[in-house]
Design a protein around this motif. Structure first.
Motif, PDB file in Angstrom:
ATOM      1  N   VAL A   1       0.843  -1.202   0.000  1.00 35.01           N
ATOM      2  CA  VAL A   1       0.000   0.000   0.000  1.00 35.01           C
ATOM      3  C   VAL A   1       0.875   1.247   0.000  1.00 35.01           C
ATOM      4  N   ARG A   2       0.543   2.184  -0.882  1.00 33.98           N
ATOM      5  CA  ARG A   2       1.361   3.397  -0.980  1.00 33.98           C
ATOM      6  C   ARG A   2       0.882   4.487  -0.034  1.00 33.98           C
ATOM      7  N   ARG A   3       1.835   5.310   0.370  1.00 34.23           N
ATOM      8  CA  ARG A   3       1.487   6.465   1.188  1.00 34.23           C
ATOM      9  C   ARG A   3       0.693   7.443   0.342  1.00 34.23           C
ATOM     10  N   LEU A   4      -0.371   7.998   0.927  1.00 34.40           N
ATOM     11  CA  LEU A   4      -1.221   8.950   0.216  1.00 34.40           C
ATOM     12  C   LEU A   4      -1.245  10.265   0.995  1.00 34.40           C
ATOM     13  N   ALA A   5      -1.003  11.362   0.290  1.00 32.95           N
ATOM     14  CA  ALA A   5      -1.035  12.680   0.927  1.00 32.95           C
ATOM     15  C   ALA A   5      -1.838  13.630   0.046  1.00 32.95           C
ATOM     16  N   ILE A   6      -2.253  14.743   0.627  1.00 34.41           N
ATOM     17  CA  ILE A   6      -3.119  15.707  -0.069  1.00 34.41           C
ATOM     18  C   ILE A   6      -2.488  17.092  -0.012  1.00 34.41           C
ATOM     19  N   ALA A   7      -2.535  17.810  -1.126  1.00 33.14           N
ATOM     20  CA  ALA A   7      -2.104  19.213  -1.127  1.00 33.14           C
ATOM     21  C   ALA A   7      -3.252  20.076  -1.624  1.00 33.14           C
ATOM     22  N   LEU A   8      -3.601  21.097  -0.857  1.00 32.11           N
ATOM     23  CA  LEU A   8      -4.622  22.058  -1.282  1.00 32.11           C
ATOM     24  C   LEU A   8      -3.893  23.337  -1.709  1.00 32.11           C
ATOM     25  N   VAL A   9      -3.924  23.605  -3.020  1.00 32.99           N
ATOM     26  CA  VAL A   9      -3.096  24.668  -3.597  1.00 32.99           C
ATOM     27  C   VAL A   9      -3.889  25.985  -3.705  1.00 32.99           C
ATOM     28  N   HIS A  10      -3.312  27.052  -3.149  1.00 36.96           N
ATOM     29  CA  HIS A  10      -3.928  28.393  -3.240  1.00 36.96           C
ATOM     30  C   HIS A  10      -3.205  29.294  -4.238  1.00 36.96           C
ATOM     31  N   HIS A  11      -2.049  28.827  -4.729  1.00 40.32           N
ATOM     32  CA  HIS A  11      -1.285  29.529  -5.758  1.00 40.32           C
ATOM     33  C   HIS A  11      -0.332  28.559  -6.414  1.00 40.32           C
ATOM     34  N   PRO A  12      -0.208  28.560  -7.751  1.00 42.71           N
ATOM     35  CA  PRO A  12      -0.968  29.357  -8.708  1.00 42.71           C
ATOM     36  C   PRO A  12      -2.286  28.656  -9.092  1.00 42.71           C
ATOM     37  N   VAL A  13      -3.383  29.420  -8.981  1.00 37.42           N
ATOM     38  CA  VAL A  13      -4.690  28.905  -9.409  1.00 37.42           C
ATOM     39  C   VAL A  13      -5.319  29.915 -10.366  1.00 37.42           C
ATOM     40  N   LEU A  14      -6.393  29.505 -11.008  1.00 34.89           N
ATOM     41  CA  LEU A  14      -7.044  30.373 -11.994  1.00 34.89           C
ATOM     42  C   LEU A  14      -8.201  31.138 -11.361  1.00 34.89           C
ATOM     43  N   ASP A  15      -8.460  32.336 -11.888  1.00 34.33           N
ATOM     44  CA  ASP A  15      -9.715  33.005 -11.543  1.00 34.33           C
ATOM     45  C   ASP A  15     -10.710  32.768 -12.672  1.00 34.33           C
ATOM     46  N   ARG A  16     -11.858  33.391 -12.591  1.00 37.34           N
ATOM     47  CA  ARG A  16     -12.888  33.020 -13.570  1.00 37.34           C
ATOM     48  C   ARG A  16     -12.564  33.483 -14.978  1.00 37.34           C
ATOM     49  N   ASP A  17     -11.614  34.430 -15.104  1.00 30.68           N
ATOM     50  CA  ASP A  17     -11.199  34.867 -16.434  1.00 30.68           C
ATOM     51  C   ASP A  17      -9.983  34.078 -16.937  1.00 30.68           C
ATOM     52  N   GLY A  18      -9.530  33.130 -16.142  1.00 29.59           N
ATOM     53  CA  GLY A  18      -8.383  32.322 -16.561  1.00 29.59           C
ATOM     54  C   GLY A  18      -7.046  32.943 -16.184  1.00 29.59           C
ATOM     55  N   ALA A  19      -7.072  34.031 -15.395  1.00 27.96           N
ATOM     56  CA  ALA A  19      -5.814  34.646 -14.944  1.00 27.96           C
ATOM     57  C   ALA A  19      -5.261  33.873 -13.747  1.00 27.96           C
ATOM     58  N   ILE A  20      -3.933  33.927 -13.589  1.00 32.60           N
ATOM     59  CA  ILE A  20      -3.283  33.254 -12.449  1.00 32.60           C
ATOM     60  C   ILE A  20      -3.426  34.137 -11.214  1.00 32.60           C
ATOM     61  N   VAL A  21      -3.968  33.578 -10.143  1.00 34.61           N
ATOM     62  CA  VAL A  21      -4.177  34.341  -8.914  1.00 34.61           C
ATOM     63  C   VAL A  21      -3.761  33.508  -7.701  1.00 34.61           C
ATOM     64  N   THR A  22      -3.832  34.171  -6.542  1.00 33.14           N
ATOM     65  CA  THR A  22      -3.641  33.504  -5.250  1.00 33.14           C
ATOM     66  C   THR A  22      -4.964  33.602  -4.521  1.00 33.14           C
ATOM     67  N   SER A  23      -5.519  32.489  -4.089  1.00 37.09           N
ATOM     68  CA  SER A  23      -6.830  32.521  -3.421  1.00 37.09           C
ATOM     69  C   SER A  23      -6.648  32.608  -1.909  1.00 37.09           C
ATOM     70  N   ALA A  24      -7.714  33.020  -1.232  1.00 33.57           N
ATOM     71  CA  ALA A  24      -7.682  33.106   0.230  1.00 33.57           C
ATOM     72  C   ALA A  24      -8.066  31.757   0.826  1.00 33.57           C
ATOM     73  N   VAL A  25      -7.546  31.507   2.032  1.00 33.87           N
ATOM     74  CA  VAL A  25      -7.867  30.263   2.737  1.00 33.87           C
ATOM     75  C   VAL A  25      -9.343  30.265   3.137  1.00 33.87           C
ATOM     76  N   THR A  26      -9.975  29.115   2.989  1.00 38.55           N
ATOM     77  CA  THR A  26     -11.372  28.925   3.416  1.00 38.55           C
ATOM     78  C   THR A  26     -11.376  28.060   4.674  1.00 38.55           C
ATOM     79  N   ASN A  27     -11.983  28.568   5.742  1.00 36.26           N
ATOM     80  CA  ASN A  27     -11.999  27.852   7.011  1.00 36.26           C
ATOM     81  C   ASN A  27     -12.574  26.436   6.869  1.00 36.26           C
TER      82      ASN A  27
END
Ligand code: SAM
Length: 187
Positions: free
Chosen positions: A1-27
């Motif tokens: 069994v392999r180790r499994l990990a998760i990354a939640l990326v806030h940058h670089p992500v897209l905005d609705r126009d397809g531009a690269i942005v940094t998003s805010a953390v969601t509680n």
């Protein structure tokens, strides 16, 4: 069994126009993805944010629930958050797992592509021995193309294909829980 990990990326992500942005953390993403990660046996949940103040905010939330009276009051929340850590970049998360040679990166997206990795195949691969798998989740309008390009595979989108109208815009925390359930179905 392999180790499994998760990354939640806030940058670089897209905005609705397809531009690269940094998003805010969601509680909600802090708590809910930590619970899913702990429940399905992920070793780590990395909240990836380049801004120190945003990482500090996440660390304050986590400390609140890991220590003191709140930890005693809701111990399962403390336990869930024990898998969470903050990192400034995806590269830092990869380093924490032993470096690029020790990790396979699986990107996620709501969009389907011809070379997507399906869940039957993905869960079989996870049940074998091999390098750790880092599941890379996006925020905002999804991962920037450069992040997807740097990953080894892109997982198939989750949703009800048979229904056929194509709507599958889940919150990242809902998508993550469904993906973890499908990925660990052979464990
Ligand atoms: N259009 C974006 C995309 O294709 O990734 C949707 C972004 S969604 C609000 C934020 C994140 O949630 C995505 O980066 C992905 O990790 C996850 N996500 C949302 N819906 C999904 C789905 N149906 N299948 C797989 N992942 C999904």
């Amino acid at each position: 069994v392999r180790r499994l990990a998760i990354a939640l990326v806030h940058h670089p992500v897209l905005d609705r126009d397809g531009a690269i942005v940094t998003s805010a953390v969601t509680n909600l993403d802090v708590h809910d993805i930590a619970r899913s990660a702990r429940t399905y046996g992920a070793s780590d949940y990395f909240v990836v944010h380049p801004i120190e103040a945003q990482r500090g905010l996440v660390e304050r939330i986590v400390t609140h629930w890991r220590e003191g009276s709140s930890a005693a009051r809701i111990p399962d929340r403390k336990e869930a958050l024990s898998v969470l850590s903050t990192v400034p970049s995806l590269e830092a998360a990869i380093e924490r797992l032993g470096g690029r040679g020790a990790v396979e990166l699986w990107a996620t997206s709501a969009r389907s592509r011809p070379d997507s990795l399906g869940y039957a195949d993905a869960s079989a691969r996870l049940a074998e021995d091999g390098p750790a798998v880092l599941l890379v989740l996006g925020t905002s309008w999804g991962l920037a193309p450069e992040v997807v390009a740097a990953c080894d595979r892109v997982l198939a989108p989750v949703g009800c294909e048979a229904r056929g109208d194509g709507f599958n815009h889940l919150s990242v925390r809902a998508a993550c829980a469904i993906m973890l359930d499908r990925l660990t179905s052979r464990r």
